[in-house]
Design an enzyme around this catalytic site. Structure first.
Site, PDB file in Angstrom:
ATOM      1  N   GLU A 125       8.985  -4.335  10.534  1.00 12.32           N
ATOM      2  CA  GLU A 125       9.462  -3.055  10.002  1.00 12.32           C
ATOM      3  C   GLU A 125      10.042  -2.178  11.103  1.00 12.32           C
ATOM      4  OE1 GLU A 125       6.734  -1.123   7.334  1.00 12.32           O
ATOM      5  OE2 GLU A 125       7.913   0.723   7.272  1.00 12.32           O
ATOM      6  N   ASP A 151      -1.093  -6.099  -0.300  1.00  8.64           N
ATOM      7  CA  ASP A 151      -1.486  -5.455   0.958  1.00  8.64           C
ATOM      8  C   ASP A 151      -2.986  -5.230   0.996  1.00  8.64           C
ATOM      9  OD1 ASP A 151       0.464  -4.959   2.879  1.00  8.64           O
ATOM     10  OD2 ASP A 151       1.229  -3.178   1.853  1.00  8.64           O
ATOM     11  N   GLU A 207      -1.548  -5.506   8.483  1.00  7.62           N
ATOM     12  CA  GLU A 207      -0.768  -4.901   9.563  1.00  7.62           C
ATOM     13  C   GLU A 207      -1.455  -5.088  10.913  1.00  7.62           C
ATOM     14  OE1 GLU A 207       0.065  -0.780   8.746  1.00  7.62           O
ATOM     15  OE2 GLU A 207       0.975  -1.230   6.803  1.00  7.62           O
ATOM     16  N   LYS A 226      -1.424  -9.344   2.733  1.00  2.00           N
ATOM     17  CA  LYS A 226      -0.652  -8.929   3.915  1.00  2.00           C
ATOM     18  C   LYS A 226      -1.511  -7.959   4.731  1.00  2.00           C
ATOM     19  CE  LYS A 226       3.141  -6.062   3.763  1.00  2.00           C
ATOM     20  NZ  LYS A 226       2.681  -4.906   4.563  1.00  2.00           N
ATOM     21  N   ASP A 247       0.841  -1.207   0.000  1.00  2.00           N
ATOM     22  CA  ASP A 247       0.000   0.000   0.000  1.00  2.00           C
ATOM     23  C   ASP A 247       0.873   1.253   0.000  1.00  2.00           C
ATOM     24  OD1 ASP A 247       0.920  -0.193   2.580  1.00  2.00           O
ATOM     25  OD2 ASP A 247      -1.051  -0.037   3.536  1.00  2.00           O
ATOM     26  N   SER A 248       2.221   1.064  -0.007  1.00  5.58           N
ATOM     27  CA  SER A 248       3.130   2.184  -0.254  1.00  5.58           C
ATOM     28  C   SER A 248       2.891   2.756  -1.646  1.00  5.58           C
ATOM     29  CB  SER A 248       4.589   1.749  -0.092  1.00  5.58           C
ATOM     30  OG  SER A 248       4.830   0.551  -0.806  1.00  5.58           O
TER      31      SER A 248
HETATM   32  O1  KIV Z   1       3.551  -1.160   1.658  1.00  6.90           O
HETATM   33  C1  KIV Z   1       4.747  -1.510   1.708  1.00  6.90           C
HETATM   34  O2  KIV Z   1       5.563  -1.180   0.851  1.00  6.90           O
HETATM   35  C2  KIV Z   1       5.156  -2.350   2.822  1.00  6.90           C
HETATM   36  C3  KIV Z   1       6.618  -2.640   2.971  1.00  6.90           C
HETATM   37  C4  KIV Z   1       7.320  -1.450   3.489  1.00  6.90           C
HETATM   38  C5  KIV Z   1       6.873  -3.835   3.780  1.00  6.90           C
HETATM   39  O3  KIV Z   1       4.355  -2.771   3.602  1.00  6.90           O
END
Ligand code: KIV
Length: 271
Positions: free
Chosen positions: A189, A90, A122, A120, A51-52
């Site tokens: 992280e 994500d 969090e 994924k 989600d970056s």
């Molecule tokens: O969204 C992302 O890029 C991440 C990584 C930093 C692990 O969750």
């Protein structure tokens, strides 16, 4: 014998075999077809549709605004490019923290509409109900602990997490709870290297670090950061393999000059 060199398609089982074999796991983010094709061709084990994308693709300050539809768009572009890597997607902010039934239907949308191989999420114990429900549908889940950017407004800053004993103990408990629930791997992280090493030793599933030292089972970086596309992001944990900001800037400037001076196109570049 190297597990990495002997698989045509990386699965969650491959990652576990790599940990058991003491082989490090390589993971990088990817958000679009062209970049994912290069990353996969290079032999990356895991591509994370992070989600970056909210930051590096859409220019938002945080990861919170990205939507489920936008994540599915990025993930389906990556899946079309990939032949070997495991594609992890994500789950965006707000798609799993509340109601576990909604979390399951959102995870199912990701799997069905993008073709990704895993999701994924969090968080630790507080999201276990959602994780367990998603796992019962046969969807592999990767956990994410330590600095969890979707909670940035709770933390207030992006500084190193779990430096204090209490938070470190909670993180270890959370990692064990995620393993017990059935997660196939966990991202850690920005936490102290000693703590990350301890987690990697105390849980049997693969631990992938970002800013968590090298005592873990693999590493992940954001592709734009490691290529130096964003020249304003320089945390200590980041190794830059290129300075693409400068290289691309130079290429764009040369193109502008060539157009303005009538140098481009030349005789060989026309019909
Ligand atoms: O969204 C992302 O890029 C991440 C990584 C930093 C692990 O969750």
């Amino acid at each position: 014998m190297s597990v990495h060199n002997n698989v045509k398609r990386v699965t969650t089982h491959t990652l576990q075999e790599m940990k058991n074999n003491g082989e490090k796991i390589s993971m990088l983010t990817g958000y679009d077809f062209s970049m994912a094709r290069i990353i996969d061709t290079a032999g990356m084990d895991v591509i994370l549709v992070g989600d970056s994308a909210s930051n590096v693709m859409a220019g938002h300050e945080t990861t919170l605004p990205i939507t489920l539809d936008q994540m599915i768009y990025h993930a389906s572009s990556v899946v079309r490019a990939v032949q070997r890597a495991l594609v992890v997607v994500d789950m965006p902010f707000g798609s799993y923290q509340g109601n576990s039934k909604e979390a399951l239907s959102n995870a199912i949308r990701i799997m069905k509409e993008s073709g990704g191989h895993a999701v994924k999420m969090e968080g630790g114990k507080e999201i276990l109900e959602s994780i367990s429900r998603i796992l019962t549908a046969g969807i592999p889940v990767m956990g994410h602990l330590g600095l969890t950017p979707q909670s940035i407004y709770k933390f207030g800053t992006y500084v190193v997490r779990a430096k204090e004993k209490d938070e470190a103990a909670r993180l270890i408990e959370d990692a064990k709870a995620l393993e017990e629930a059935g997660c196939f791997a966990i991202v850690l992280e920005k936490i102290p290297a000693d703590l990350a090493t301890r987690v990697a030793q105390e849980v049997s599933i693969p631990i992938i670090g970002i800013g968590a030292g090298n005592g873990v089972d693999g590493q992940v970086l954001v592709v734009h950061d490691m290529l130096g596309i964003n020249n304003e992001f320089n945390p200590r944990f980041l190794r830059k393999y290129h300075n693409l900001f400068e290289e691309m800037l130079g290429a764009f400037q040369r193109y502008i000059e060539d157009v303005k001076s009538n140098d481009f196109p030349n005789k060989d570049e026309q019909y």
